[in-house]
Write an enzyme that holds these catalytic residues in place. Structure first.
Site, PDB file in Angstrom:
ATOM      1  N   GLY A  12      58.285 -10.057   2.130  1.00 35.79           N
ATOM      2  CA  GLY A  12      58.834  -8.646   2.524  1.00 35.79           C
ATOM      3  C   GLY A  12      59.963  -8.893   3.362  1.00 35.79           C
ATOM      4  O   GLY A  12      60.605  -9.832   3.669  1.00 35.79           O
ATOM      5  N   ARG A  85      54.415   0.580   8.737  1.00 37.69           N
ATOM      6  CA  ARG A  85      54.260   1.961   9.146  1.00 37.69           C
ATOM      7  C   ARG A  85      55.396   2.821   8.415  1.00 37.69           C
ATOM      8  O   ARG A  85      56.637   2.264   8.254  1.00 37.69           O
ATOM      9  CB  ARG A  85      54.324   2.164  10.759  1.00 37.69           C
ATOM     10  CG  ARG A  85      53.219   1.855  11.291  1.00 37.69           C
ATOM     11  CD  ARG A  85      53.068   2.492  12.610  1.00 37.69           C
ATOM     12  NE  ARG A  85      53.812   1.437  13.668  1.00 37.69           N
ATOM     13  CZ  ARG A  85      54.165   1.975  14.910  1.00 37.69           C
ATOM     14  NH1 ARG A  85      53.499   3.160  15.085  1.00 37.69           N
ATOM     15  NH2 ARG A  85      54.686   1.096  15.632  1.00 37.69           N
ATOM     16  N   ASN A 123      49.714  -5.545  10.838  1.00 37.71           N
ATOM     17  CA  ASN A 123      48.963  -4.304  11.686  1.00 37.71           C
ATOM     18  C   ASN A 123      47.824  -3.734  11.239  1.00 37.71           C
ATOM     19  O   ASN A 123      47.829  -3.636   9.765  1.00 37.71           O
ATOM     20  CB  ASN A 123      50.108  -3.579  12.353  1.00 37.71           C
ATOM     21  CG  ASN A 123      51.065  -3.837  13.205  1.00 37.71           C
ATOM     22  OD1 ASN A 123      50.614  -4.515  14.383  1.00 37.71           O
ATOM     23  ND2 ASN A 123      52.307  -3.878  13.201  1.00 37.71           N
ATOM     24  N   HIS A 178      48.382  -4.257  21.097  1.00 39.52           N
ATOM     25  CA  HIS A 178      49.770  -3.884  20.348  1.00 39.52           C
ATOM     26  C   HIS A 178      49.866  -2.324  20.078  1.00 39.52           C
ATOM     27  O   HIS A 178      49.925  -2.108  18.897  1.00 39.52           O
ATOM     28  CB  HIS A 178      50.057  -4.875  19.209  1.00 39.52           C
ATOM     29  CG  HIS A 178      51.327  -4.688  18.526  1.00 39.52           C
ATOM     30  ND1 HIS A 178      52.315  -4.961  19.453  1.00 39.52           N
ATOM     31  CD2 HIS A 178      51.743  -4.643  17.212  1.00 39.52           C
ATOM     32  CE1 HIS A 178      53.750  -4.716  18.595  1.00 39.52           C
ATOM     33  NE2 HIS A 178      53.235  -4.686  17.217  1.00 39.52           N
TER      34      HIS A 178
HETATM   35  N1  APR Z   1      49.010 -11.199  -0.500  1.00 43.72           N
HETATM   36  C1  APR Z   1      50.683 -11.439  -0.107  1.00 43.72           C
HETATM   37  N2  APR Z   1      51.326 -10.747  -0.050  1.00 43.72           N
HETATM   38  C2  APR Z   1      51.042  -9.425  -0.115  1.00 43.72           C
HETATM   39  C3  APR Z   1      49.516  -8.836  -0.341  1.00 43.72           C
HETATM   40  C4  APR Z   1      48.554 -10.033  -0.683  1.00 43.72           C
HETATM   41  N3  APR Z   1      47.532  -9.607  -0.831  1.00 43.72           N
HETATM   42  N4  APR Z   1      49.694  -7.687  -0.486  1.00 43.72           N
HETATM   43  C5  APR Z   1      50.863  -7.187  -0.241  1.00 43.72           C
HETATM   44  N5  APR Z   1      51.733  -8.449   0.211  1.00 43.72           N
HETATM   45  C6  APR Z   1      53.165  -8.277   0.250  1.00 43.72           C
HETATM   46  C7  APR Z   1      53.994  -7.132  -0.289  1.00 43.72           C
HETATM   47  O1  APR Z   1      54.107  -7.350  -1.810  1.00 43.72           O
HETATM   48  C8  APR Z   1      55.221  -7.338   0.414  1.00 43.72           C
HETATM   49  O2  APR Z   1      56.044  -8.162  -0.175  1.00 43.72           O
HETATM   50  O3  APR Z   1      53.616  -8.151   1.895  1.00 43.72           O
HETATM   51  C9  APR Z   1      54.821  -8.126   1.900  1.00 43.72           C
HETATM   52  C10 APR Z   1      55.073  -6.792   3.034  1.00 43.72           C
HETATM   53  O4  APR Z   1      56.542  -6.704   3.076  1.00 43.72           O
HETATM   54  P1  APR Z   1      57.081  -5.469   3.750  1.00 43.72           P
HETATM   55  O5  APR Z   1      56.475  -4.289   2.917  1.00 43.72           O
HETATM   56  O6  APR Z   1      58.784  -5.367   3.500  1.00 43.72           O
HETATM   57  O7  APR Z   1      56.418  -5.267   5.298  1.00 43.72           O
HETATM   58  P2  APR Z   1      57.078  -5.796   6.600  1.00 43.72           P
HETATM   59  O8  APR Z   1      58.087  -5.210   7.286  1.00 43.72           O
HETATM   60  O9  APR Z   1      57.224  -7.324   6.323  1.00 43.72           O
HETATM   61  O10 APR Z   1      55.786  -5.719   7.448  1.00 43.72           O
HETATM   62  C11 APR Z   1      54.498  -6.650   6.902  1.00 43.72           C
HETATM   63  O11 APR Z   1      53.853  -6.954   9.378  1.00 43.72           O
HETATM   64  O12 APR Z   1      54.760  -5.798  11.495  1.00 43.72           O
HETATM   65  C12 APR Z   1      53.803  -5.657  10.331  1.00 43.72           C
HETATM   66  O13 APR Z   1      53.397  -3.426  10.190  1.00 43.72           O
HETATM   67  C13 APR Z   1      53.790  -4.364   9.583  1.00 43.72           C
HETATM   68  O14 APR Z   1      51.801  -4.563   8.376  1.00 43.72           O
HETATM   69  C14 APR Z   1      53.162  -4.763   8.168  1.00 43.72           C
HETATM   70  C15 APR Z   1      53.425  -6.335   8.039  1.00 43.72           C
END
Ligand code: APR
Length: 311
Positions: A12, A85, A123, A178
């Site tokens: 992501g 979040r 998180n 955090h």
């Molecule tokens: N395996 C691999 N990837 C997954 C899985 C999984 N089981 N479930 C979800 N994902 C992927 C989603 O498909 C998405 O592409 O995790 C990615 C998360 O990306 P974003 O939604 O863009 O989130 P991001 O801003 O990158 O933050 C990710 O880090 O800082 C923390 O709070 C934030 O928990 C969040 C994480």
């Protein structure tokens, strides 16, 4: 020495920026993994970054994948799989959803990447890294959470803005979980070698501490659809770089404490030395009574969330 392999779990916002930074810093070849529903996203980001590498002549390559076999044998794994979040949410509100994701991810990391240095970014940070450690059973040296580098960067950024100086010349540290009761250390912070407390009035310092604590929420309110990603990615890369380059940097990170600061068996932010051995040492600072009380408060919050982790 061959090129390192960096497995990025979650493609992501943070995952994509991690991939970009790995290539720009030539940290190693990258495998960007996500779930099948996000196949186009990771394959697209990989292709796009490889084309950027052709513009600037970087040697590292990115592969986008939805197959754990491609991640196998990674030297470093950085986990950002999980939901971010939305405005009004606390990091703790993510626990249920992200714990399910962590169970899947940690199980696969254990199977496919034994021996990797694993950095968690998802998180609620301190609870997720605790779950990661329990599920993988990896040594405490090879499981760590990224939060302190980011929280400290926010602290330094606000100090530098207030003093109109370069953040490079701000030396500071944020301890603890955090969350909103993290502990930015004012007394030991310096700017160009001079104590910070002598450079700004108390109300200004208090405002900086408060803004640092709510630094993540400030970004969530601005972005509306998710949380911060540029600085979090850079922070995790600083830790990965210290490991890959064996640079022995002292960085604040969520590490498993074994009695330091009176805490045992929990992950919480403390200064650690990162080198080829992973988290080679957790440094124990001398805290005054006020700082100790603040760290205890922060630990109580971390413990409350960890107690809700059912594995
Ligand atoms: N395996 C691999 N990837 C997954 C899985 C999984 N089981 N479930 C979800 N994902 C992927 C989603 O498909 C998405 O592409 O995790 C990615 C998360 O990306 P974003 O939604 O863009 O989130 P991001 O801003 O990158 O933050 C990710 O880090 O800082 C923390 O709070 C934030 O928990 C969040 C994480």
């Amino acid at each position: 020495m061959g090129k390192k392999k960096i497995g990025l779990i979650g493609g992501g916002q943070i995952g994509g920026n991690l991939a970009l930074l790995c290539v720009q810093k030539d940290l190693g070849d990258v495998v960007l993994y996500d779930i099948p529903a996000a196949e186009g996203l990771v394959k697209g980001k990989a292709l796009d970054i490889n084309q950027l590498a052709a513009v600037d002549g970087y040697a590292a390559r990115v592969k986008g994948t939805t197959d754990w076999k491609d991640v196998a044998g990674s030297d470093v794994v950085i986990i950002t799989a999980g939901v971010p979040r939305k405005p009004g949410m606390s990091r703790e509100d993510l626990l249920e959803t992200n714990l399910k994701i962590m169970k899947d991810v940690a199980g696969n990391v254990k199977t496919h990447c034994p021996g990797a240095f694993v950095i968690n970014v998802a998180n609620p940070l301190d609870a997720m890294v605790y779950a990661l450690h329990k599920i993988t059973g990896f040594p405490r040296t090879h499981v760590v959470g990224m939060a302190g580098v980011l929280d400290t960067a926010r602290f330094k950024c606000f100090v530098a803005e207030a003093l109109r100086c370069s953040p490079r010349d701000v030396q500071a540290l944020v301890l603890g979980g955090h969350g909103d009761d993290m502990v930015p250390l004012l007394k030991s912070a310096t700017v160009g070698g001079a104590p910070l407390t002598g450079l700004l009035a108390k109300d200004k310092l208090d405002a900086i501490v408060d803004r640092t604590r709510k630094g993540g929420a400030e970004l969530v309110e601005l972005y509306k659809t998710g949380s911060a990603y540029f600085a979090p990615a850079a922070s995790a890369i600083a830790m990965a770089e210290a490991y890959v380059q064996d640079s022995k940097r002292i960085l604040p990170a969520a590490a498993l404490l074994e009695g330091q600061y009176g805490i045992r068996g929990f992950f919480i932010g403390a200064p650690v030395r990162i080198g080829a051995g992973g988290v080679e040492e957790v440094l124990e600072l001398q805290l005054d009574a006020h700082e100790k009380a603040e760290l205890e408060k922060s630990f109580a919050s971390v413990k409350k969330t960890v107690d809700a982790v059912k594995l």
